[in-house]
Enzyme design. Structure first.
Site, PDB file in Angstrom:
ATOM      1  N   ARG A   1      32.139  45.132  42.865  1.00 52.76           N
ATOM      2  CA  ARG A   1      31.851  46.260  42.844  1.00 52.76           C
ATOM      3  C   ARG A   1      30.873  47.127  42.476  1.00 52.76           C
ATOM      4  NH1 ARG A   1      36.098  47.156  37.461  1.00 52.76           N
ATOM      5  NH2 ARG A   1      36.841  45.009  38.543  1.00 52.76           N
TER       6      ARG A   1
ATOM      7  N   SER B   1      39.379  49.332  40.609  1.00 48.53           N
ATOM      8  CA  SER B   1      40.317  48.971  39.363  1.00 48.53           C
ATOM      9  C   SER B   1      40.465  50.587  38.709  1.00 48.53           C
ATOM     10  CB  SER B   1      39.910  48.111  38.866  1.00 48.53           C
ATOM     11  OG  SER B   1      39.996  47.640  37.715  1.00 48.53           O
ATOM     12  N   HIS B   2      39.571  49.968  37.517  1.00 47.99           N
ATOM     13  CA  HIS B   2      39.883  51.071  36.822  1.00 47.99           C
ATOM     14  C   HIS B   2      38.421  52.309  36.823  1.00 47.99           C
ATOM     15  CE1 HIS B   2      38.181  47.919  34.152  1.00 47.99           C
ATOM     16  NE2 HIS B   2      37.355  48.560  33.778  1.00 47.99           N
TER      17      HIS B   2
ATOM     18  N   LYS C   1      38.291  42.825  45.233  1.00 45.03           N
ATOM     19  CA  LYS C   1      38.858  41.157  44.053  1.00 45.03           C
ATOM     20  C   LYS C   1      39.664  40.272  45.309  1.00 45.03           C
ATOM     21  CE  LYS C   1      40.348  44.110  40.625  1.00 45.03           C
ATOM     22  NZ  LYS C   1      41.625  43.703  39.075  1.00 45.03           N
TER      23      LYS C   1
ATOM     24  N   ASP D   1      46.478  50.756  35.221  1.00 47.98           N
ATOM     25  CA  ASP D   1      45.634  50.950  35.169  1.00 47.98           C
ATOM     26  C   ASP D   1      45.170  51.331  36.924  1.00 47.98           C
ATOM     27  OD1 ASP D   1      45.628  48.515  36.252  1.00 47.98           O
ATOM     28  OD2 ASP D   1      43.665  48.226  35.964  1.00 47.98           O
TER      29      ASP D   1
ATOM     30  N   ASP E   1      44.957  49.766  39.665  1.00 47.17           N
ATOM     31  CA  ASP E   1      45.133  49.091  40.754  1.00 47.17           C
ATOM     32  C   ASP E   1      46.155  47.919  40.121  1.00 47.17           C
ATOM     33  OD1 ASP E   1      44.001  47.884  38.554  1.00 47.17           O
ATOM     34  OD2 ASP E   1      43.439  46.130  40.841  1.00 47.17           O
TER      35      ASP E   1
ATOM     36  N   ASP F   1      47.148  45.922  37.488  1.00 45.29           N
ATOM     37  CA  ASP F   1      47.319  44.761  37.089  1.00 45.29           C
ATOM     38  C   ASP F   1      47.099  44.883  35.493  1.00 45.29           C
ATOM     39  OD1 ASP F   1      44.349  45.224  36.823  1.00 45.29           O
ATOM     40  OD2 ASP F   1      43.995  44.203  38.469  1.00 45.29           O
ATOM     41  N   ARG F   2      46.450  46.163  35.429  1.00 46.71           N
ATOM     42  CA  ARG F   2      46.303  46.265  33.485  1.00 46.71           C
ATOM     43  C   ARG F   2      47.427  47.266  32.534  1.00 46.71           C
ATOM     44  NH1 ARG F   2      41.293  47.742  31.707  1.00 46.71           N
ATOM     45  NH2 ARG F   2      41.300  49.652  33.472  1.00 46.71           N
TER      46      ARG F   2
ATOM     47  N   HIS G   1      44.883  42.854  30.180  1.00 48.36           N
ATOM     48  CA  HIS G   1      45.606  42.163  31.774  1.00 48.36           C
ATOM     49  C   HIS G   1      46.656  40.737  30.657  1.00 48.36           C
ATOM     50  CE1 HIS G   1      42.661  42.982  35.532  1.00 48.36           C
ATOM     51  NE2 HIS G   1      42.170  43.084  33.785  1.00 48.36           N
TER      52      HIS G   1
END
Length: 455
Positions: A16, A104-105, A114, A237, A239, A241-242, A324
């Site tokens: 990242r 992501s966030h 990822k 978030d 992407d 995943d949260r 998560h």
């Protein structure tokens, strides 16, 4: 031919960086070449690739795919979607690995990758190995193919299969992140009444940043729930995943509180099963696991580390304060906020109470958010080691799974080094504000002895 990747983009759980500063198309190409080399060394030949909606994702995906193909692997592109949809594709399309292009966030100009290989997290030393392979130019050679696959409908159908009943009025805030199209498709099929916010994918994030761990990002969802009199609200978030959530009164339920609700149906199906919660989670969660007949295990923070802990302990569910939530029971073992949302509906339905009532029943603990403060990168882990050594020398019991977690008569406090930024993080929880102030004073004293001040 070789390529040097910036060490700054090689994170513990993924790659990242900031596009235009330390991450660009040449880096994506090199990562594709290196990852293809690892895939082929493991005997694989097919890789699923997806991306989020960030403005830089199309260019990075194109370069990544070019690198993978040049490394001799066949690529299956699934297009824009949440990271869990890429994980789903990796689990069901008969491929050997997967990469999702996502920031992501992180801030809008950040992006990254990822990865998963052989249904296992690709992290830590694996990420560093990509840089080693690239610097040496020790890449596999070949001419892979490129194909496209539309997995959205199959993914949503699989999500829907986990619905356990109940007709609720729910608000959904996607924050213009990659989960939007899947949420639109899911809510069109779920029973009940659904109000969606910001489901159009827009990498500029024009309404608010998609990070449900920051309460100010939930303001629009709270307002929607109150205005429409909804049962509760769910947020994602960037992407997907949260997960974040608010009850009917607009109160936030954090990731550990959601885990405390989601474990009940799982432990009813699997009495005595192990549940993993991360070291940041409330003591209430560990007590709740035990009260429901489960076996609580405390794990290190980080989505890759949590997946590995689940495997090690054969846990059917795990979760983090960050939102998560991982399901292995009737799922694939990865973190998926959309699946967690469906399972939350099921858990509320099976409880016979509203989410607001379930929130009311939680103990009135006082805790801090995840406090973050900068530290000299060269001292980041050394400070934690020094604090732990002093505590142990004084005979203080310490949980050292990830940093130091100390339990006192007032409650508990945690100090750890971030695996993704040059910061230390702290968290504390007590029964009242007086106790919390005492815990924060203990953290400050521990830091001061190492010459660090919490700003």
């Amino acid at each position: 031919m070789s390529h040097v990747l910036s060490p700054a983009i090689l994170r513990e759980y993924d790659v990242r960086g900031t596009v235009g500063r330390n991450l660009g198309a040449p880096d994506a190409m090199a990562i594709g070449r290196s990852f293809a080399t690892r895939v082929r060394a493991a005997g694989g030949r097919r890789v699923a690739v997806g991306r989020d909606g960030r403005l830089s994702s199309p260019e990075l995906e194109a370069a990544l795919v070019a690198g993978l193909v040049a490394g001799g692997v066949d690529v299956v592109r699934i297009g824009i979607g949440p990271t869990p949809m890429l994980y789903y594709a990796e689990a069901t399309l008969g491929v050997d690995a997967g990469i999702h292009v996502t920031g992501s966030h992180n801030p809008r100009d950040d992006n990254g990758f990822k990865m998963v290989l052989g249904h296992r997290s690709f992290y830590g030393a694996d990420v560093q190995d990509l840089a080693r392979i690239a610097a040496a130019g020790a890449w596999s050679e070949g001419a892979g193919s490129i194909a496209d696959a539309d997995v959205l409908d199959a993914y949503v159908a699989r999500l829907l299969a986990g619905h356990g009943g109940g007709h609720y009025r729910i608000g959904w805030d996607c924050g213009n992140g990659a989960a939007g199209p899947a949420v639109e498709a899911l809510t069109a099929l779920l029973p009940g009444e659904h109000h969606t916010l910001y489901t159009q994918v827009d990498g500029r994030f024009p309404n608010h940043h998609p990070d449900p761990t920051e309460e100010h990002n939930l303001a629009d969802l709270k307002a929607l729930v109150r205005r429409e009199g909804l049962d509760f609200g769910i947020a994602f978030d960037g992407d997907g995943d949260r997960i974040g959530a608010v009850d009917g009164a607009g109160r936030v339920l954090w990731g550990d509180q959601l885990l405390s609700l989601l474990i009940a149906p799982v432990l009813a199906d699997l009495p005595g099963a192990t549940v993993v919660a991360d070291v940041k989670s409330s003591q209430f969660v560990f007590d709740r696991i035990a009260a429901l007949g489960g076996t609580p295990v405390m794990g290190a923070t980080g989505h890759s580390l949590m997946k590995e802990a689940m495997l090690a302990h054969h846990a059917p569910i795990a979760g983090e304060l960050s939102g998560h939530i991982f399901f292995a029971h009737d799922w694939y073992g990865f973190d998926d906020a959309l699946h967690a949302a469906v399972q939350l509906i099921r858990a509320v339905h099976l409880s016979g109470r509203s989410l607001t009532q379930l929130r009311d029943a939680m103990p009135p603990l006082v805790n801090t958010p995840d406090l973050r403060f900068p530290v000299d990168p060269a001292r980041k882990f050394a400070v934690i080691d020094e604090v732990r050594a002093r505590l142990e020398a004084a005979g203080t019991p310490v949980i050292a799974i990830d940093g130091v977690r100390v339990t006192t008569p007032q409650g508990w406090w945690l100090l750890r080094a971030s695996n993704t930024q040059d910061v230390l993080t702290a968290r504390a929880e007590a029964a009242d504000q007086v106790g919390l102030d005492a815990l924060l004073a203990a953290i400050d004293a521990a830091l001061a002895a190492s010459g660090v001040t919490r700003d």
